[in-house]
Design a protein around this motif. Structure first.
Motif, PDB file in Angstrom:
ATOM      1  N   PHE A 189      64.817 -27.980 -25.571  1.00  0.00           N
ATOM      2  CA  PHE A 189      63.394 -27.798 -25.857  1.00  0.00           C
ATOM      3  C   PHE A 189      63.165 -27.517 -27.342  1.00  0.00           C
ATOM      4  O   PHE A 189      62.354 -28.168 -28.000  1.00  0.00           O
ATOM      5  CB  PHE A 189      62.835 -26.642 -25.019  1.00  0.00           C
ATOM      6  N   ILE A 190      63.935 -26.546 -27.870  1.00  0.00           N
ATOM      7  CA  ILE A 190      63.727 -26.148 -29.260  1.00  0.00           C
ATOM      8  C   ILE A 190      63.982 -27.320 -30.201  1.00  0.00           C
ATOM      9  O   ILE A 190      63.165 -27.629 -31.082  1.00  0.00           O
ATOM     10  CB  ILE A 190      64.650 -24.963 -29.621  1.00  0.00           C
ATOM     11  N   GLU A 191      65.103 -28.010 -29.985  1.00  0.00           N
ATOM     12  CA  GLU A 191      65.456 -29.072 -30.933  1.00  0.00           C
ATOM     13  C   GLU A 191      64.504 -30.261 -30.834  1.00  0.00           C
ATOM     14  O   GLU A 191      64.186 -30.891 -31.840  1.00  0.00           O
ATOM     15  CB  GLU A 191      66.906 -29.517 -30.697  1.00  0.00           C
ATOM     16  N   ILE A 192      64.051 -30.574 -29.621  1.00  0.00           N
ATOM     17  CA  ILE A 192      63.132 -31.715 -29.486  1.00  0.00           C
ATOM     18  C   ILE A 192      61.780 -31.378 -30.107  1.00  0.00           C
ATOM     19  O   ILE A 192      61.256 -32.132 -30.928  1.00  0.00           O
ATOM     20  CB  ILE A 192      62.965 -32.105 -27.995  1.00  0.00           C
ATOM     21  N   VAL A 193      61.231 -30.219 -29.742  1.00  0.00           N
ATOM     22  CA  VAL A 193      59.893 -29.884 -30.232  1.00  0.00           C
ATOM     23  C   VAL A 193      59.904 -29.676 -31.739  1.00  0.00           C
ATOM     24  O   VAL A 193      58.990 -30.097 -32.453  1.00  0.00           O
ATOM     25  CB  VAL A 193      59.360 -28.626 -29.511  1.00  0.00           C
ATOM     26  N   ARG A 194      60.983 -29.052 -32.240  1.00  0.00           N
ATOM     27  CA  ARG A 194      61.048 -28.780 -33.671  1.00  0.00           C
ATOM     28  C   ARG A 194      61.301 -30.052 -34.468  1.00  0.00           C
ATOM     29  O   ARG A 194      60.964 -30.142 -35.645  1.00  0.00           O
ATOM     30  CB  ARG A 194      62.166 -27.782 -33.951  1.00  0.00           C
ATOM     31  N   GLY A 195      61.905 -31.035 -33.809  1.00  0.00           N
ATOM     32  CA  GLY A 195      62.255 -32.259 -34.520  1.00  0.00           C
ATOM     33  C   GLY A 195      61.120 -33.273 -34.567  1.00  0.00           C
ATOM     34  O   GLY A 195      61.291 -34.352 -35.123  1.00  0.00           O
ATOM     35  N   VAL A 196      59.991 -32.938 -33.968  1.00  0.00           N
ATOM     36  CA  VAL A 196      58.869 -33.873 -33.905  1.00  0.00           C
ATOM     37  C   VAL A 196      57.726 -33.309 -34.744  1.00  0.00           C
ATOM     38  O   VAL A 196      57.468 -32.118 -34.679  1.00  0.00           O
ATOM     39  CB  VAL A 196      58.418 -34.018 -32.430  1.00  0.00           C
ATOM     40  N   PRO A 197      57.045 -34.150 -35.546  1.00  0.00           N
ATOM     41  CA  PRO A 197      55.927 -33.612 -36.315  1.00  0.00           C
ATOM     42  C   PRO A 197      54.825 -33.102 -35.386  1.00  0.00           C
ATOM     43  O   PRO A 197      54.610 -33.673 -34.307  1.00  0.00           O
ATOM     44  CB  PRO A 197      55.426 -34.820 -37.118  1.00  0.00           C
ATOM     45  N   LEU A 198      54.140 -32.057 -35.807  1.00  0.00           N
ATOM     46  CA  LEU A 198      53.077 -31.479 -34.993  1.00  0.00           C
ATOM     47  C   LEU A 198      52.010 -32.522 -34.665  1.00  0.00           C
ATOM     48  O   LEU A 198      51.474 -32.562 -33.558  1.00  0.00           O
ATOM     49  CB  LEU A 198      52.464 -30.276 -35.729  1.00  0.00           C
ATOM     50  N   ILE A 199      51.718 -33.396 -35.632  1.00  0.00           N
ATOM     51  CA  ILE A 199      50.696 -34.424 -35.397  1.00  0.00           C
ATOM     52  C   ILE A 199      51.084 -35.293 -34.207  1.00  0.00           C
ATOM     53  O   ILE A 199      50.262 -35.636 -33.372  1.00  0.00           O
ATOM     54  CB  ILE A 199      50.526 -35.312 -36.652  1.00  0.00           C
ATOM     55  N   VAL A 227      47.982 -26.145 -25.874  1.00  0.00           N
ATOM     56  CA  VAL A 227      49.337 -26.114 -25.332  1.00  0.00           C
ATOM     57  C   VAL A 227      50.315 -26.702 -26.349  1.00  0.00           C
ATOM     58  O   VAL A 227      51.389 -26.144 -26.605  1.00  0.00           O
ATOM     59  CB  VAL A 227      49.411 -26.876 -23.984  1.00  0.00           C
ATOM     60  N   ALA A 228      49.917 -27.806 -26.972  1.00  0.00           N
ATOM     61  CA  ALA A 228      50.795 -28.432 -27.968  1.00  0.00           C
ATOM     62  C   ALA A 228      51.078 -27.468 -29.123  1.00  0.00           C
ATOM     63  O   ALA A 228      52.229 -27.301 -29.544  1.00  0.00           O
ATOM     64  CB  ALA A 228      50.161 -29.717 -28.489  1.00  0.00           C
ATOM     65  N   PHE A 229      50.023 -26.808 -29.604  1.00  0.00           N
ATOM     66  CA  PHE A 229      50.208 -25.832 -30.688  1.00  0.00           C
ATOM     67  C   PHE A 229      51.160 -24.723 -30.261  1.00  0.00           C
ATOM     68  O   PHE A 229      52.071 -24.340 -31.000  1.00  0.00           O
ATOM     69  CB  PHE A 229      48.860 -25.197 -31.071  1.00  0.00           C
ATOM     70  N   SER A 230      50.925 -24.177 -29.058  1.00  0.00           N
ATOM     71  CA  SER A 230      51.740 -23.050 -28.589  1.00  0.00           C
ATOM     72  C   SER A 230      53.206 -23.446 -28.502  1.00  0.00           C
ATOM     73  O   SER A 230      54.078 -22.719 -28.971  1.00  0.00           O
ATOM     74  CB  SER A 230      51.272 -22.599 -27.209  1.00  0.00           C
ATOM     75  N   LEU A 231      53.469 -24.616 -27.902  1.00  0.00           N
ATOM     76  CA  LEU A 231      54.859 -25.027 -27.726  1.00  0.00           C
ATOM     77  C   LEU A 231      55.516 -25.258 -29.089  1.00  0.00           C
ATOM     78  O   LEU A 231      56.658 -24.867 -29.320  1.00  0.00           O
ATOM     79  CB  LEU A 231      54.931 -26.297 -26.875  1.00  0.00           C
TER      80      LEU A 231
END
Lengths: 361, 249
Positions: A189-199, A227-231
């Motif tokens: 979860f951490i690596e996928i979400v962190r590896g993707v731009p917020l946009i 939800v997107a911001f929180s994650l």
């Protein structure tokens, strides 16, 4: 006395600013930069600025600086977005209640902190939801697409801040877990979400997600964005917290285990209180980043503080050479004030905790 | 409550590996109720590992350990049962720096034994009295000297009312002038009949209170004997060498 102070002043200046050739050169260079930047800025924003008027005419003078009447005329939108004028009192109540709650938590002298914090996290969000959306108690429905300005910015930031810390802590603990499934899920979860731009996350939440969900099962676009911001910020928070967890010596958990304490008590009473204290600067850094990232919500069609100003800049009624600049300076100042406040408050908390450790409670 | 188990600690042929290194080689040791054991030996001999196995801070891979009638296996409730009854004092004190001295001593009784806070506090104060630092109760560990911190650590362990106390080189991190104050507390504890396993190089302490001195080297118990015999007539060459090294100057 004044002679002595001025003498000390002269000595301080000589010792600190002009102690050597290099130091003197740097001092003069610094003063020159301040002069070259600050003087025109003050001149533009304050001295040559236009302070009153009710149309763009007043700002058209080629010698004029900032066009503050534009901000004044737009203030309603800046604060409320396109929220129905007749219902703006509901937003005011939300602001006032929130401000009281936060002030209560921040002033060390006031009692019942836990109660107030619990109310802020449970009852207050319900009040906010009911007041802002309406639809019951005879309140008119205001769709989330009309929410905007400072209201939207603060709503997104507050939601992100309140949810990202607990989720981030949970993820950080999961990442350190001995249970492989939990651990690998957290890492993924951490690596996928962190590896993707917020946009990208925001676009997915606003455009792609409805395509995946079965018909009729959809959440409000703003909720999806929240939800997107929180994650997104949770993933960052998790790594900040993990840094703190790793800094706690093994002897601490060993001593706690030797006393018979179990995993949850060791984590909750021994490890986390120390770890979180260590990473306050990192946590605040993440909060500040999150606060500024809220501006990205304008990309999926919401009018936050920045979005409102940007749409205002295009308004022909206020088209002047200084309109856009004035708008951006104003928004920048508002963001800076919030972020600086956050940072100063965190600094005060750190100082207080450091004193507590030395027993000067 | 007095235990029905015949021995306080029974260690039967345990082995422990750290990667390819064997820290304990089929070690056996039986400790009776009220017995005071001093374990010594050169560094890396496995003495700390041995006592850390007794409250399962280290897992042994072979053999069995029975503490007060409870066998230590991967069964978590057994481990927690044993840890409630076994107190431990560490070389580096390991006090909780974010809690006051008093809170350090009441934390486990309140959260593990569910003792009411007032009772836990008065008991902790009595223990701080016993280790002679009641006036430091509301300070934080960082404000105390090493000797004071170690005495708090002893009080913290005693607050759980343990049947057995483990000491892992309790004076090794202390400045010389503070060693005596900690040893005094330990001697008093021994006089009161506490079952103790003490890893230390303080041979004076061993002479004074130990029922048996155990000498370990290279993961094995080389010899174990009452102190008079141990110091006067060491049987093995390794013991003689070790004693000459630490007593020789």
């Amino acid at each position: 006395m004044s002679a002595l102070t001025s003498l000390n002043g002269v000595r301080w200046i000589r010792e600190n600013l002009f102690s050597s050739f290099g130091n003197t050169a740097l001092t003069l260079f610094g003063l020159a930069v301040v002069w070259l930047v600050l003087v025109p800025a003050i001149d533009w924003a304050l001295v040559r600025a236009v302070w009153s008027g009710d149309s763009r005419e007043v700002c058209l003078d080629p010698a004029a600086g900032a066009c503050w009447p534009y901000i004044e005329a737009r203030l309603g939108q800046i604060v409320y977005g396109f929220y129905d004028k007749a219902a703006r009192w509901r937003v005011d109540i939300v602001f006032v209640l929130g401000a009281i709650g936060i002030a209560w938590l921040m002033l060390p002298r006031l009692p019942s902190k836990w109660l107030v914090a619990a109310l802020l996290l449970t009852v207050y969000p319900i009040i906010v939801f009911v007041l802002l959306s309406g639809g019951i108690f005879g309140l008119d429905v205001v769709p989330t697409s009309r929410w905007g300005g400072l209201l939207l910015t603060l709503l997104v930031a507050a939601t992100g801040i309140v949810t990202s810390l607990p989720i981030g802590i949970a993820l950080a603990l999961a990442r350190q877990s001995d249970l492989p499934v939990i651990k690998w899920m957290a890492i993924a979860f951490i690596e996928i979400v962190r590896g993707v731009p917020l946009i990208t996350l925001l676009f997915m939440a606003s455009n792609l997600l409805p395509l995946f969900l079965p018909d009729g099962m959809t959440a409000d676009k703003l909720v999806r964005a929240l939800v997107a911001f929180s994650l997104f910020s949770s993933a960052y928070m998790a790594e900040v917290v993990r840094g703190g967890l790793q800094a706690i010596p093994r002897g601490q958990t060993e001593a706690a285990h030797a006393l018979g304490l179990g995993y949850w008590t060791v984590t909750g009473l021994i490890v986390l209180p120390q770890a979180l204290r260590l990473v306050i600067p990192g946590i605040v850094n993440t909060f500040i980043g999150l606060f500024k990232d809220t501006t990205l919500i304008s990309i999926i069609g919401f009018f936050d503080l920045l979005g409102v100003i940007q749409s205002g800049n295009a308004d022909p009624d206020w088209a002047t050479p200084n309109t856009a600049f004035t708008g951006y300076i104003f928004v920048g100042a508002v963001f800076w004030a919030f972020c600086f406040g956050l940072s100063r408050y965190a600094g005060a908390v750190e100082t207080r905790l450091a004193h507590a450790d030395r027993g000067q409670k | 409550m007095m235990s029905d188990s015949p021995h306080a600690v029974e260690i039967r042929k345990i082995s422990k590996f750290f990667g390819g290194f064997q820290a304990l080689k089929s070690v056996s040791l039986t400790v009776d109720h009220g017995e005071r054991i001093v374990i010594c030996g050169p560094s890396g001999s496995g003495k700390s590992t041995l006592i850390r196995c007794v409250n399962r801070l280290e897992e042994h891979e072979e053999g069995e350990i029975i503490v007060d009638g409870v066998a230590l296996t991967s069964n978590l409730s057994h481990i927690e049962e044993v840890r409630r009854e076994v107190g431990m004092v560490f070389q580096q004190f390991n006090l909780f720096p974010h809690l006051t001295v008093l809170e350090n001593c009441t934390l486990a009784p309140i959260w593990v034994r569910r003792v009411p806070k007032a009772e836990a506090t008065s008991r902790a104060m009595a223990l701080l009295e016993r280790v002679k630092i009641p006036d430091q109760a509301n300070k934080y560990p960082g404000q105390l000297s090493g000797g004071q911190q170690q005495r708090v650590a002893i009080a913290r362990a005693l607050a759980m009312n343990p049947k057995i106390m483990l000491f892992d080189e309790p004076t090794s991190a202390l400045d010389p002038e503070m060693i005596a104050e900690v040893l005094d507390v330990m001697v008093e504890l021994a006089t009161d009949g506490m079952t103790m396993l003490v890893v230390t190089h303080e041979m004076g302490f061993a002479r004074k209170v130990a029922d048996r001195v155990v000498f370990m080297d290279a993961g094995e118990i080389v010899e174990a004997a009452p102190p008079e015999e141990f110091f006067a007539n060491p049987k093995s060459e390794r013991t003689k060498l070790f004693l000459s090294q630490i007593l020789g100057h």
